[in-house]
Design an enzyme around this catalytic site. Structure first.
Site, PDB file in Angstrom:
ATOM      1  N   LEU A 102     -43.331 -30.279  -1.711  1.00 31.39           N
ATOM      2  CA  LEU A 102     -41.911 -30.223  -2.020  1.00 31.39           C
ATOM      3  C   LEU A 102     -41.264 -31.373  -1.256  1.00 31.39           C
ATOM      4  O   LEU A 102     -41.641 -31.641  -0.112  1.00 31.39           O
ATOM      5  CB  LEU A 102     -41.293 -28.892  -1.577  1.00 31.39           C
ATOM      6  CG  LEU A 102     -41.614 -27.647  -2.410  1.00 31.39           C
ATOM      7  CD1 LEU A 102     -40.909 -26.430  -1.823  1.00 31.39           C
ATOM      8  CD2 LEU A 102     -41.220 -27.834  -3.859  1.00 31.39           C
ATOM      9  N   ASP A 103     -40.314 -32.047  -1.872  1.00 33.98           N
ATOM     10  CA  ASP A 103     -39.666 -33.180  -1.223  1.00 33.98           C
ATOM     11  C   ASP A 103     -39.031 -32.770   0.107  1.00 33.98           C
ATOM     12  O   ASP A 103     -38.693 -31.598   0.327  1.00 33.98           O
ATOM     13  CB  ASP A 103     -38.571 -33.771  -2.136  1.00 33.98           C
ATOM     14  CG  ASP A 103     -39.161 -34.399  -3.383  1.00 33.98           C
ATOM     15  OD1 ASP A 103     -40.361 -34.716  -3.390  1.00 33.98           O
ATOM     16  OD2 ASP A 103     -38.393 -34.565  -4.352  1.00 33.98           O
ATOM     17  N   TYR A 104     -38.837 -33.756   0.951  1.00 33.31           N
ATOM     18  CA  TYR A 104     -38.243 -33.554   2.279  1.00 33.31           C
ATOM     19  C   TYR A 104     -36.922 -32.774   2.193  1.00 33.31           C
ATOM     20  O   TYR A 104     -36.679 -31.861   2.986  1.00 33.31           O
ATOM     21  CB  TYR A 104     -37.997 -34.936   2.914  1.00 33.31           C
ATOM     22  CG  TYR A 104     -37.363 -34.908   4.279  1.00 33.31           C
ATOM     23  CD1 TYR A 104     -38.071 -34.519   5.408  1.00 33.31           C
ATOM     24  CD2 TYR A 104     -36.036 -35.314   4.448  1.00 33.31           C
ATOM     25  CE1 TYR A 104     -37.492 -34.510   6.663  1.00 33.31           C
ATOM     26  CE2 TYR A 104     -35.438 -35.317   5.701  1.00 33.31           C
ATOM     27  CZ  TYR A 104     -36.170 -34.907   6.813  1.00 33.31           C
ATOM     28  OH  TYR A 104     -35.588 -34.904   8.050  1.00 33.31           O
ATOM     29  N   THR A 106     -35.915 -30.889  -0.331  1.00 25.17           N
ATOM     30  CA  THR A 106     -36.013 -29.765  -1.259  1.00 25.17           C
ATOM     31  C   THR A 106     -36.514 -28.533  -0.516  1.00 25.17           C
ATOM     32  O   THR A 106     -37.440 -28.616   0.289  1.00 25.17           O
ATOM     33  CB  THR A 106     -36.991 -30.089  -2.408  1.00 25.17           C
ATOM     34  OG1 THR A 106     -36.496 -31.205  -3.151  1.00 25.17           O
ATOM     35  CG2 THR A 106     -37.146 -28.907  -3.358  1.00 25.17           C
ATOM     36  N   HIS A 189     -41.421 -36.532  -7.286  1.00 27.50           N
ATOM     37  CA  HIS A 189     -39.984 -36.367  -7.566  1.00 27.50           C
ATOM     38  C   HIS A 189     -39.728 -35.920  -9.010  1.00 27.50           C
ATOM     39  O   HIS A 189     -38.742 -36.332  -9.630  1.00 27.50           O
ATOM     40  CB  HIS A 189     -39.230 -37.672  -7.300  1.00 27.50           C
ATOM     41  CG  HIS A 189     -39.184 -38.092  -5.858  1.00 27.50           C
ATOM     42  ND1 HIS A 189     -39.119 -37.196  -4.816  1.00 27.50           N
ATOM     43  CD2 HIS A 189     -39.195 -39.329  -5.296  1.00 27.50           C
ATOM     44  CE1 HIS A 189     -39.091 -37.858  -3.666  1.00 27.50           C
ATOM     45  NE2 HIS A 189     -39.153 -39.142  -3.931  1.00 27.50           N
TER      46      HIS A 189
END
Length: 239
Positions: A102-104, A106, A189
Site C-alpha cells: 500500500l502506498d506510503y 494510503t 499506484h
C-alpha cells in the site's frame, strides 16, 4: 509427509516458490549435504536443507490482517529511516513481510505473513483477488468518467482491467466525491493512476477489503492473526 523442495523453501520465508526454483536449478540448495538441481525433488520433515550453505529454519506459518496507517512504508526496511509495517510487529516472533504494497500515504487492509507460498499465490495476477478501495477525489465524476473506469483506462500504454465503481458521497460545494472502487490488479499506484487517467486527483485513499477480509473491529495500527479457516479460504481462493 514429503513435500516439494521449492515449497518447503518458500514456506520457510527464504524466497518465493518461483525464486526457490531458480535457486535449486542454479545449484544453490543442498539436502542432507547433497546438491539438488532437480525441481521434482521431494523432502521429508527430517531432512536438512541448506540454501547457499545456510540451514533454513522451518517456521510455523502465520498470516496477520493489519490496519496500515498512513505515513508508513509497506516494506521490511526503509533506507530513509521511515516507519515500516514490520515495526508494528516487533512483539511477534516470526519474520513477517507484506503481501503486496500500500502506498506510503494510503491506509487500510494489508496482509502480513511468513507463508511465502500463500503470498506468491495471492499476488499472482491470474488469481484476480478482489480489492476494495475508498477514495476521496477532487472533482465530480461524469458518466463518461465512470464508463471509462469500469471498462478500463489506459495507463502507460496498457489498459487496466474492468473495475466496479460506486459513488458513496458527493459534495458539490467542495467539489469532491467519495468513491468505492473494486479492482483485482495491483500495479504501482494503480487506483491513483486510474483516477488520474480521467483527470481526477486522489486526495485520500484507503483499502477497505481484500478478498473476503475486512477491517472490522480494528483501528489504525492494530492487527489480528487470521484463523485457520480464513487461511484455508485464501489458499482455496488462490488455487
Amino acid at each position: 509427509m514429503a513435500e516439494r523442495l521449492q515449497k518447503v523453501i518458500a514456506q520457510a520465508g527464504v524466497a518465493s516458490r518461483r525464486k526457490a526454483e531458480k535457486m535449486i536449478t542454479a545449484g544453490q540448495v543442498t539436502v542432507n549435504g547433497k546438491k539438488i538441481t532437480e525441481l521434482g525433488t521431494k523432502v521429508e520433515p527430517s531432512d536438512k536443507i541448506e540454501v547457499n550453505g545456510v540451514p533454513i529454519e522451518k517456521e510455523t506459518l502465520h498470516t496477520y490482517l493489519f490496519y496500515k496507517p498512513r505515513g508508513v512504508i509497506s516494506s521490511v526496511k526503509d533506507d530513509k529511516g521511515r516507519k515500516t509495517v514490520v515495526d508494528f510487529f516487533e512483539d511477534v516472533p516470526y519474520r513477517l513481510y507484506p503481501v503486496g504494497r500500500l502506498d506510503y500515504d494510503t491506509s487500510g487492509l494489508l496482509l502480513m505473513t511468513n507463508d511465502g507460498e500463500l503470498a506468491n499465490k495471492l499476488m499472482h495476477p491470474r488469481n484476480e483477488v478482489p480489492k476494495v478501495y475508498v477514495a476521496k477525489i477532487k472533482g465530480l465524476l461524469s458518466p463518461e468518467d465512470i464508463r471509462s473506469l469500469t471498462h478500463g483506462v489506459r495507463i502507460d500504454g496498457r489498459k487496466s482491467a474492468p473495475a466496479k465503481l460506486k459513488i458513496l458521497k458527493t459534495d458539490e460545494k467542495k467539489n469532491t466525491q467519495i468513491v468505492q472502487l473494486t479492482i483485482h490488479e495491483g500495479h504501482y499506484h494503480q487506483v491513483k493512476r486510474m483516477f488520474e487517467a480521467v483527470h481526477h486527483f486522489v486526495e485520500k485513499l484507503s483499502r477497505e477489503k481484500y478478498a473476503f477480509l475486512t477491517l472490522k473491529s480494528l483501528t489504525s495500527g492494530e492487527y489480528r492473526e487470521l484463523t485457520h479457516e480464513e487461511v484455508f479460504r485464501l489458499n482455496h481462493l488462490a488455487d
